[in-house]
Design a protein around this motif. Structure first.
Motif, PDB file in Angstrom:
ATOM      1  N   VAL A  24       0.873  -1.174   0.000  1.00 58.90           N
ATOM      2  CA  VAL A  24       0.000   0.000   0.000  1.00 58.90           C
ATOM      3  C   VAL A  24       0.912   1.227   0.000  1.00 58.90           C
ATOM      4  N   THR A  25       0.879   1.981  -1.077  1.00 61.98           N
ATOM      5  CA  THR A  25       1.738   3.156  -1.170  1.00 61.98           C
ATOM      6  C   THR A  25       1.076   4.360  -0.500  1.00 61.98           C
ATOM      7  N   LEU A  26       1.843   5.052   0.294  1.00 59.75           N
ATOM      8  CA  LEU A  26       1.343   6.188   1.064  1.00 59.75           C
ATOM      9  C   LEU A  26       2.228   7.404   0.817  1.00 59.75           C
ATOM     10  N   TRP A  27       1.609   8.516   0.444  1.00 57.59           N
ATOM     11  CA  TRP A  27       2.307   9.793   0.362  1.00 57.59           C
ATOM     12  C   TRP A  27       1.848  10.652   1.532  1.00 57.59           C
ATOM     13  N   HIS A  28       2.792  11.151   2.296  1.00 59.40           N
ATOM     14  CA  HIS A  28       2.423  12.036   3.404  1.00 59.40           C
ATOM     15  C   HIS A  28       3.443  13.160   3.528  1.00 59.40           C
ATOM     16  N   VAL A  29       3.122  14.162   4.363  1.00 54.07           N
ATOM     17  CA  VAL A  29       3.942  15.379   4.441  1.00 54.07           C
ATOM     18  C   VAL A  29       4.700  15.516   5.761  1.00 54.07           C
ATOM     19  N   PHE A  30       4.674  14.481   6.587  1.00 53.88           N
ATOM     20  CA  PHE A  30       5.181  14.612   7.957  1.00 53.88           C
ATOM     21  C   PHE A  30       6.635  14.158   8.048  1.00 53.88           C
TER      22      PHE A  30
END
Length: 406
Positions: A24-30
Motif C-alpha cells: 500500500v503506497t502512502l504519500w504524506h507530508v510529515f
C-alpha cells in the motif's frame, strides 16, 4: 528430484507467494520522525501480514501538485494526506475514491464521534471522500511576564476584542521593539486561516464579504496596525515567523496553533500561556479556523481496501493519543489525552476545537482564498479601505458560489 518433491517445492513457492503482503503506497507530508504516522506505519506493518505500507514523504508545498501529476499519469498512490481545505478541490473533480461504503461498514470510523469541523472538511455533496487524520486550530499565546511588567493580570487575559486591543496597546513598547499583537497576514492560505476567526466572530462569512460585518473584522486589524500596535511586517510573515517574534520577545500577544508547542517549550525563555480567542464584544460568537490533514484514497488506487485498513489503524484512539506530543489534536471527541504535556494548552485547544470551522469545503477554495488574500493585503497596506477591498473580493467570489454554493 522426484515428482513428489517437485510438487512439494512448487506448493511451497505458491504458498509463499500467496502469503506475501500487498504493498500500500502512502504519500504524506510529515517529515518529523516524531510524528505519529511513523510509529503508526511501523506498528501496522508488524500487526498484520496482509498489507505493508510503503511511505514517501512529499513536501507539504508540493503535495497538491504531485497528486495532480500522478492523477494525470495514472500513477496515483493508494493513500495520501491532504490539507483539509483542498480535499473538496480533488473530490469535486472526481479524482478521489468515495469512502462512504467503507465508512458505513467500519467499527472504527464513525462520523458521529468526530468533531463537526474535521468531519465536514472531508465531505462533498453528501459523500465521504476522506477521514480526518488530525486537527488543529488557533488560540491566543501571550507573554505573562510582559503582562506583569505592564500592570496587567496574566490570570485575566483578554476575552473580547476591546480587551485585546486595550491590552495590546498597553503592551506595545517601541523603545524595546515590542508590538502588542501579532498574526499572519501573508498573501497565502495561512493569512486567510488567521483572518477567518475575526470574520466569523464579527458575524460575517465568505459568501457575504460585501457586508458591514466583514469590513468590521478587517477594520479591527487595520486600525491596530495604523496605531502601531501590530507590526507592518505581518503582511509578509508566515505563522512560523509570527511565532518567532513572540518567542523572541518582540510580540506580546500572538495568534498561534498547537504545532508550535514543542519549540515554544524549547525556545521561549519566559512565562508563556494560552487562552481562547477573544470574541467581538457585541456579538459574543466563539469561532476559530480549522486546520489539519485528511487521509484520502485517490481514484485509481490499486489497494483501496488496504489503504482504508491503515486509516482505521491510524484512527484508533491509542494512536491518536500520540499526536499531541507534536501538537496534533485528535479529530475525534472520544480521544482524551491523559496527563498531557502542556496541560493548560491542551485544555484551551480542545475547547477551541468546539468552534473551529472548516474552510469551505468547496472545490474552488483556492480561488476563493486568493480573492480574500488580496483584500486583506490591500486593506492592511492602506491601498484600499477595508470595505472596498472586500467588496471587490466578493465580486470575484460570488460567481464561483453561484455555480457551487458553500
Amino acid at each position: 528430484m522426484g515428482l513428489l518433491s517437485v510438487a512439494a517445492a512448487l506448493s511451497l513457492v505458491a504458498t509463499t507467494a500467496m502469503a506475501a503482503p500487498k504493498t500500500v503506497t502512502l504519500w504524506h507530508v510529515f517529515n518529523l520522525d516524531t510524528d505519529m504516522i511513523h510509529g503508526g506505519i511501523e506498528a501496522f506493518n508488524k500487526a498484520q501480514d496482509e498489507y505493508r505500507i510503503e511511505a514517501r514523504v512529499v513536501p507539504a508545498t508540493s503535495m497538491v501538485t504531485e497528486l495532480i501529476k500522478a492523477t494525470a499519469t495514472g500513477s496515483v498512490p493508494d493513500l495520501a494526506t491532504l490539507d483539509n481545505p483542498v480535499v473538496a478541490s480533488f473530490s469535486g473533480q472526481g479524482t478521489l475514491t468515495d469512502l462512504s461504503p467503507l465508512v458505513a461498514k467500519s467499527e472504527v470510523v464513525k462520523p458521529e464521534i468526530y468533531f463537526q469541523g474535521p468531519w465536514a472538511s472531508a465531505q462533498w455533496q453528501g459523500k465521504t471522500y476522506g477521514v480526518p487524520r488530525d486537527a488543529n486550530t488557533l488560540a491566543l499565546y501571550y507573554n505573562a511576564d510582559m503582562f506583569r511588567a505592564k500592570g496587567l493580570d496574566p490570570d485575566k487575559p483578554p476575552r473580547t476584542w476591546s480587551e485585546l486591543r486595550a491590552a495590546a496597546e498597553k503592551l506595545r513598547d517601541p523603545a524595546k521593539n515590542v508590538y502588542g499583537f501579532g498574526f499572519s497576514a501573508i498573501q497565502a492560505e495561512e493569512g486567510v486561516f488567521q483572518f477567518l476567526p475575526f470574520l466569523t466572530q464579527a458575524g460575517g462569512s465568505i459568501d457575504k464579504l460585501d457586508q458591514p460585518e466583514a469590513a468590521a473584522a478587517l477594520d479591527f486589524l487595520v486600525d491596530m496596525m495604523k496605531a502601531g500596535i501590530i507590526s507592518k511586517d505581518v503582511i509578509n510573515q508566515r505563522q512560523y515567523e509570527v511565532a518567532n517574534t513572540f518567542m523572541a520577545g518582540n510580540t506580546a500577544i500572538a495568534f498561534g496553533g498547537p504545532w508550535e508547542l514543542p519549540r515554544m517549550e524549547r525556545e521561549a525563555k519566559f512565562d508563556w500561556r494560552l487562552t481562547l480567542l477573544p470574541v467581538k464584544d457585541d456579538k459574543n460568537i466563539a469561532a476559530s479556523a480549522l486546520g489539519g490533514y485528511v487521509f484520502v484514497v485517490p481514484k485509481g488506487a490499486k489497494q483501496p481496501e488496504g489503504a482504508f485498513k491503515f486509516i482505521e489503524f491510524m484512527s484508533n484512539p491509542k494512536i491518536l493519543n500520540e499526536g499531541w506530543k507534536t501538537g496534533r489534536l485528535a479529530p475525534r471527541t472520544d480521544v482524551k489525552v491523559e496527563n498531557p504535556q502542556w496541560p493548560q494548552a491542551y485544555g484551551i485547544y480542545l475547547e477551541q476545537m468546539q468552534s473551529a470551522k472548516a474552510r469551505g469545503p468547496h472545490p474552488q477554495w483556492p480561488d476563493i482564498s486568493k480573492a480574500l488574500q488580496t483584500a486583506i493585503q490591500e486593506a492592511l497596506t492602506g491601498a484600499k479601505p477595508s470595505a472596498q477591498a472586500l467588496q471587490e473580493a466578493a465580486k470575484k467570489i460570488q460567481p464561483i458560489l453561484a455555480k457551487t454554493p458553500l
